[in-house]
Motif scaffolding. Structure first.
Motif, PDB file in Angstrom:
ATOM      1  N   GLN A 193       0.820  -1.207   0.000  1.00 60.32           N
ATOM      2  CA  GLN A 193       0.000   0.000   0.000  1.00 60.32           C
ATOM      3  C   GLN A 193       0.862   1.269   0.000  1.00 60.32           C
ATOM      4  OE1 GLN A 193      -2.584  -0.574   3.430  1.00 60.32           O
ATOM      5  NE2 GLN A 193      -3.987  -1.881   2.274  1.00 60.32           N
ATOM      6  N   PRO A 194       0.272   2.426  -0.332  1.00 55.72           N
ATOM      7  CA  PRO A 194       1.027   3.680  -0.375  1.00 55.72           C
ATOM      8  C   PRO A 194       1.706   3.991   0.956  1.00 55.72           C
ATOM      9  CG  PRO A 194      -1.115   3.959  -1.415  1.00 55.72           C
ATOM     10  CD  PRO A 194      -1.126   2.599  -0.773  1.00 55.72           C
ATOM     11  N   GLY A 195       2.914   4.549   0.881  1.00 58.75           N
ATOM     12  CA  GLY A 195       3.633   5.002   2.061  1.00 58.75           C
ATOM     13  C   GLY A 195       4.363   3.935   2.838  1.00 58.75           C
ATOM     14  N   VAL A 196       4.267   2.681   2.428  1.00 55.55           N
ATOM     15  CA  VAL A 196       4.999   1.604   3.104  1.00 55.55           C
ATOM     16  C   VAL A 196       6.501   1.806   2.902  1.00 55.55           C
ATOM     17  CG1 VAL A 196       5.546  -0.866   2.983  1.00 55.55           C
ATOM     18  CG2 VAL A 196       3.163  -0.104   3.065  1.00 55.55           C
ATOM     19  N   VAL A 197       7.283   1.493   3.913  1.00 56.67           N
ATOM     20  CA  VAL A 197       8.743   1.482   3.820  1.00 56.67           C
ATOM     21  C   VAL A 197       9.208   0.037   3.950  1.00 56.67           C
ATOM     22  CG1 VAL A 197      10.917   2.241   4.862  1.00 56.67           C
ATOM     23  CG2 VAL A 197       8.969   3.816   4.737  1.00 56.67           C
ATOM     24  N   VAL A 198       9.961  -0.426   2.964  1.00 58.67           N
ATOM     25  CA  VAL A 198      10.520  -1.777   2.965  1.00 58.67           C
ATOM     26  C   VAL A 198      12.031  -1.650   3.116  1.00 58.67           C
ATOM     27  CG1 VAL A 198      10.746  -3.950   1.701  1.00 58.67           C
ATOM     28  CG2 VAL A 198       8.674  -2.543   1.425  1.00 58.67           C
ATOM     29  N   LYS A 199      12.600  -2.325   4.124  1.00 56.90           N
ATOM     30  CA  LYS A 199      14.032  -2.206   4.405  1.00 56.90           C
ATOM     31  C   LYS A 199      14.702  -3.577   4.340  1.00 56.90           C
ATOM     32  CE  LYS A 199      13.630   1.964   7.220  1.00 56.90           C
ATOM     33  NZ  LYS A 199      14.154   2.733   8.375  1.00 56.90           N
ATOM     34  N   GLY A 200      15.771  -3.674   3.545  1.00 53.45           N
ATOM     35  CA  GLY A 200      16.529  -4.895   3.454  1.00 53.45           C
ATOM     36  C   GLY A 200      17.634  -4.940   4.484  1.00 53.45           C
ATOM     37  N   GLU A 201      17.750  -6.092   5.175  1.00 51.81           N
ATOM     38  CA  GLU A 201      18.879  -6.250   6.084  1.00 51.81           C
ATOM     39  C   GLU A 201      20.177  -6.304   5.294  1.00 51.81           C
ATOM     40  OE1 GLU A 201      18.293  -9.554   8.708  1.00 51.81           O
ATOM     41  OE2 GLU A 201      16.817  -8.467   9.916  1.00 51.81           O
ATOM     42  N   MET A 202      21.277  -5.874   5.947  1.00 49.95           N
ATOM     43  CA  MET A 202      22.566  -5.834   5.285  1.00 49.95           C
ATOM     44  C   MET A 202      23.215  -7.200   5.282  1.00 49.95           C
ATOM     45  SD  MET A 202      24.078  -2.117   6.381  1.00 49.95           S
ATOM     46  CE  MET A 202      23.622  -2.274   8.089  1.00 49.95           C
ATOM     47  N   GLY A 203      23.971  -7.467   4.221  1.00 51.55           N
ATOM     48  CA  GLY A 203      24.666  -8.732   4.081  1.00 51.55           C
ATOM     49  C   GLY A 203      25.114  -8.909   2.654  1.00 51.55           C
ATOM     50  N   GLU A 204      26.078  -9.802   2.445  1.00 48.05           N
ATOM     51  CA  GLU A 204      26.598 -10.063   1.113  1.00 48.05           C
ATOM     52  C   GLU A 204      26.464 -11.543   0.793  1.00 48.05           C
ATOM     53  OE1 GLU A 204      30.582  -8.588   0.896  1.00 48.05           O
ATOM     54  OE2 GLU A 204      29.960  -6.484   0.946  1.00 48.05           O
ATOM     55  N   GLY A 205      26.695 -11.884  -0.490  1.00 50.52           N
ATOM     56  CA  GLY A 205      26.646 -13.265  -0.905  1.00 50.52           C
ATOM     57  C   GLY A 205      25.301 -13.899  -0.614  1.00 50.52           C
ATOM     58  N   ALA A 206      25.319 -15.098  -0.044  1.00 49.08           N
ATOM     59  CA  ALA A 206      24.074 -15.821   0.233  1.00 49.08           C
ATOM     60  C   ALA A 206      23.219 -15.113   1.274  1.00 49.08           C
ATOM     61  CB  ALA A 206      24.390 -17.238   0.693  1.00 49.08           C
ATOM     62  N   ASP A 207      23.809 -14.200   2.038  1.00 48.75           N
ATOM     63  CA  ASP A 207      23.078 -13.488   3.084  1.00 48.75           C
ATOM     64  C   ASP A 207      22.445 -12.184   2.589  1.00 48.75           C
ATOM     65  OD1 ASP A 207      23.750 -15.398   5.022  1.00 48.75           O
ATOM     66  OD2 ASP A 207      25.677 -14.429   5.395  1.00 48.75           O
ATOM     67  N   ALA A 208      22.625 -11.873   1.312  1.00 44.81           N
ATOM     68  CA  ALA A 208      22.095 -10.610   0.798  1.00 44.81           C
ATOM     69  C   ALA A 208      20.571 -10.627   0.804  1.00 44.81           C
ATOM     70  CB  ALA A 208      22.613 -10.368  -0.617  1.00 44.81           C
ATOM     71  N   SER A 209      19.964  -9.506   1.176  1.00 43.27           N
ATOM     72  CA  SER A 209      18.513  -9.392   1.169  1.00 43.27           C
ATOM     73  C   SER A 209      18.048  -8.852  -0.180  1.00 43.27           C
ATOM     74  CB  SER A 209      18.047  -8.466   2.290  1.00 43.27           C
ATOM     75  OG  SER A 209      18.618  -7.176   2.135  1.00 43.27           O
ATOM     76  N   ALA A 210      16.888  -9.309  -0.603  1.00 42.12           N
ATOM     77  CA  ALA A 210      16.287  -8.851  -1.848  1.00 42.12           C
ATOM     78  C   ALA A 210      14.825  -9.253  -1.824  1.00 42.12           C
ATOM     79  CB  ALA A 210      16.986  -9.466  -3.060  1.00 42.12           C
ATOM     80  N   LEU A 211      14.023  -8.583  -2.645  1.00 41.87           N
ATOM     81  CA  LEU A 211      12.638  -8.994  -2.845  1.00 41.87           C
ATOM     82  C   LEU A 211      12.498  -9.436  -4.292  1.00 41.87           C
ATOM     83  CD1 LEU A 211       9.765  -9.323  -1.732  1.00 41.87           C
ATOM     84  CD2 LEU A 211       9.285  -6.996  -2.537  1.00 41.87           C
ATOM     85  N   ILE A 212      12.103 -10.709  -4.486  1.00 36.70           N
ATOM     86  CA  ILE A 212      11.952 -11.298  -5.806  1.00 36.70           C
ATOM     87  C   ILE A 212      10.476 -11.566  -6.067  1.00 36.70           C
ATOM     88  CG2 ILE A 212      12.605 -13.214  -7.317  1.00 36.70           C
ATOM     89  CD1 ILE A 212      14.915 -13.772  -5.335  1.00 36.70           C
ATOM     90  N   ILE A 213       9.979 -11.086  -7.190  1.00 31.03           N
ATOM     91  CA  ILE A 213       8.651 -11.461  -7.653  1.00 31.03           C
ATOM     92  C   ILE A 213       8.881 -12.554  -8.697  1.00 31.03           C
ATOM     93  CG2 ILE A 213       6.447 -10.659  -8.533  1.00 31.03           C
ATOM     94  CD1 ILE A 213       7.507  -9.275  -5.913  1.00 31.03           C
ATOM     95  N   ALA A 214       8.673 -13.800  -8.317  1.00 31.02           N
ATOM     96  CA  ALA A 214       9.009 -14.937  -9.164  1.00 31.02           C
ATOM     97  C   ALA A 214       8.035 -15.054 -10.341  1.00 31.02           C
ATOM     98  CB  ALA A 214       8.997 -16.216  -8.333  1.00 31.02           C
ATOM     99  N   ARG A 215       8.441 -15.821 -11.342  1.00 30.66           N
ATOM    100  CA  ARG A 215       7.541 -16.111 -12.462  1.00 30.66           C
ATOM    101  C   ARG A 215       6.248 -16.725 -11.937  1.00 30.66           C
ATOM    102  NH1 ARG A 215       9.686 -19.869 -16.915  1.00 30.66           N
ATOM    103  NH2 ARG A 215       9.974 -21.216 -15.098  1.00 30.66           N
TER     104      ARG A 215
END
Length: 398
Positions: free
Chosen positions: A78-100
């Protein structure tokens, strides 16, 4: 990747520990719970989203790693939401994936955009609602604190196979696959979204862009998008046919606009400000398949700022298939050129450089004549009014 100072890194690490899980409604999807009295408006998302979910106005959602909206599920933000990814690299990296096969409806508003950023960013939904869209404690040049936003679909791509894995996601993750035969498919809607500080290292030369669009169909709506401080590209298309409108890319560590695998949509009305790599990295199809040209039009490109200097004006390869028109380049410095002006499948129309007529010869390959489509001066005016909602506009970047 732009590196932070040791003091800044320690500060950000400290801030990343401030977020706690809290109970949420069943439709939040992937949220873990904590009965210790955490902030009820901060929800930690620690699992893939496997059923329809709603992320609600006034709340902050923390991505505790690589989170996928899996095939068959739908995520509404919804409008105004804040999404924050935790910090990390490699396999620990955060991301949001919208899969097929999954869909997202992330529809912000001009006065209430959706912010994707890092846990190191102190921005809150309350600040966004007040009309201040800046990150209060981080510079626009900060980068690489989390992964980014990835949308994957079933549209055609030119690659080694009909379906392949997206850059930046481990090959073992089936939610990273993209490509197919449905060019008109919809992955949902992205509207009035600001994506910040993305591009953490997944592996050598393997980062996630601010916004990655892999095999995304033309039924998907992507408009009014801001990318700030990506350590890699601003937006990268890997095939597909999705159209994108009203975009700002500000202070990215590599290319502002990157196209691959025979993307055949249109980018219209955009600004690229201070890309450290190429303003445009426009690659031709891979393999024998070519699904037609893509179009890039009506853009403002600032080639140098007090922070970054862009490598070149336009970069194409020998088989790039692209139509370029009504592009205005300003703040040029010595050595910035259009690297190829006679490629068979590259069409130029009304390319404006804010320089002198005598200088145009220095902006094309040696031995070439100045073409009729290349213009000097300031006769082109960029219409940035549709981008006034962005942090970049609030910071007077165009």
């Amino acid at each position: 990747m732009k590196k932070l100072s040791s003091l800044a890194v320690l500060s950000l690490m400290a801030m990343s520990t401030m977020f706690v899980s809290c109970s949420g409604d069943d439709d939040n999807g992937g949220g873990s719970s904590d009965d210790d009295g955490g902030d009820e408006n901060t929800i930690v998302v620690s699992e893939n989203i496997t059923q329809d979910a709603i992320w609600e106005t006034g709340k902050t959602y923390v991505l505790a790693g690589r989170i996928a909206v899996v095939s068959g599920a739908h995520l509404e933000i919804q409008p105004g939401v804040v999404v924050k990814g935790e910090m990390g690299e490699g396999a620990d990296a955060s991301a949001l994936i919208i899969a097929r096969g999954a869909t997202i409806d992330a529809e912000g508003e001009p006065n209430l955009p959706i912010i994707f950023t890092s846990v190191g960013d102190e921005i809150t939904p309350e600040q966004v609602a007040s009309g201040d869209f800046s990150s209060p404690n981080l510079s626009s040049t900060t980068s690489g604190l989390w992964g980014g936003l990835i949308v994957l679909g079933n549209a055609r791509i030119s690659a080694s196979a009909e379906t392949v894995g997206i850059e930046g996601i481990p090959a073992s993750d089936p939610n990273g696959l993209y490509g197919g035969t449905n060019d008109t498919e919809s992955s949902g809607t992205l509207r009035y979204i600001s994506i910040r500080y993305s591009g953490t290292d997944i592996g050598e030369g393997n980062e996630i862009q601010g916004l990655t669009l892999g095999g995304v169909g033309s039924g998907t709506v992507v408009e009014n998008i801001e990318i700030v401080g990506s350590a890699d590209d601003g937006i990268e298309w890997f095939g597909g046919k999705v159209n994108v409108t009203n975009v700002v890319v500000w202070n990215c560590g590599d290319d502002g606009i990157d196209t691959d695998q025979s993307w055949s949509g249109t980018l219209n009305n955009f600004a690229v400000i201070g890309a450290q790599g190429h303003a445009f990295e426009l690659d031709g199809p891979e393999g024998s398949s070519d699904y037609g040209p893509h179009t890039i039009q009506n853009g403002f490109i600032k080639m140098s700022t007090s922070d970054f200097t862009t490598q070149d004006i336009i970069n194409t390869d020998e088989n790039s298939n692209v139509n370029l028109s009504n592009l205005y380049f300003t703040d040029l410095v010595e050595g910035q050129i259009i690297n190829r002006i006679d490629a068979a499948n590259v069409s130029f129309n009304n390319i404006y450089l804010n320089t002198t007529a005598d200088d145009l010869i220095n902006r094309i390959p040696e031995g070439s004549s100045v073409p009729s489509w290349l213009h000097a001066g300031t006769t082109y005016t960029f219409n940035g009014s549709s981008l006034n909602w962005t942090w970049a506009a609030q910071a007077n970047q165009f």
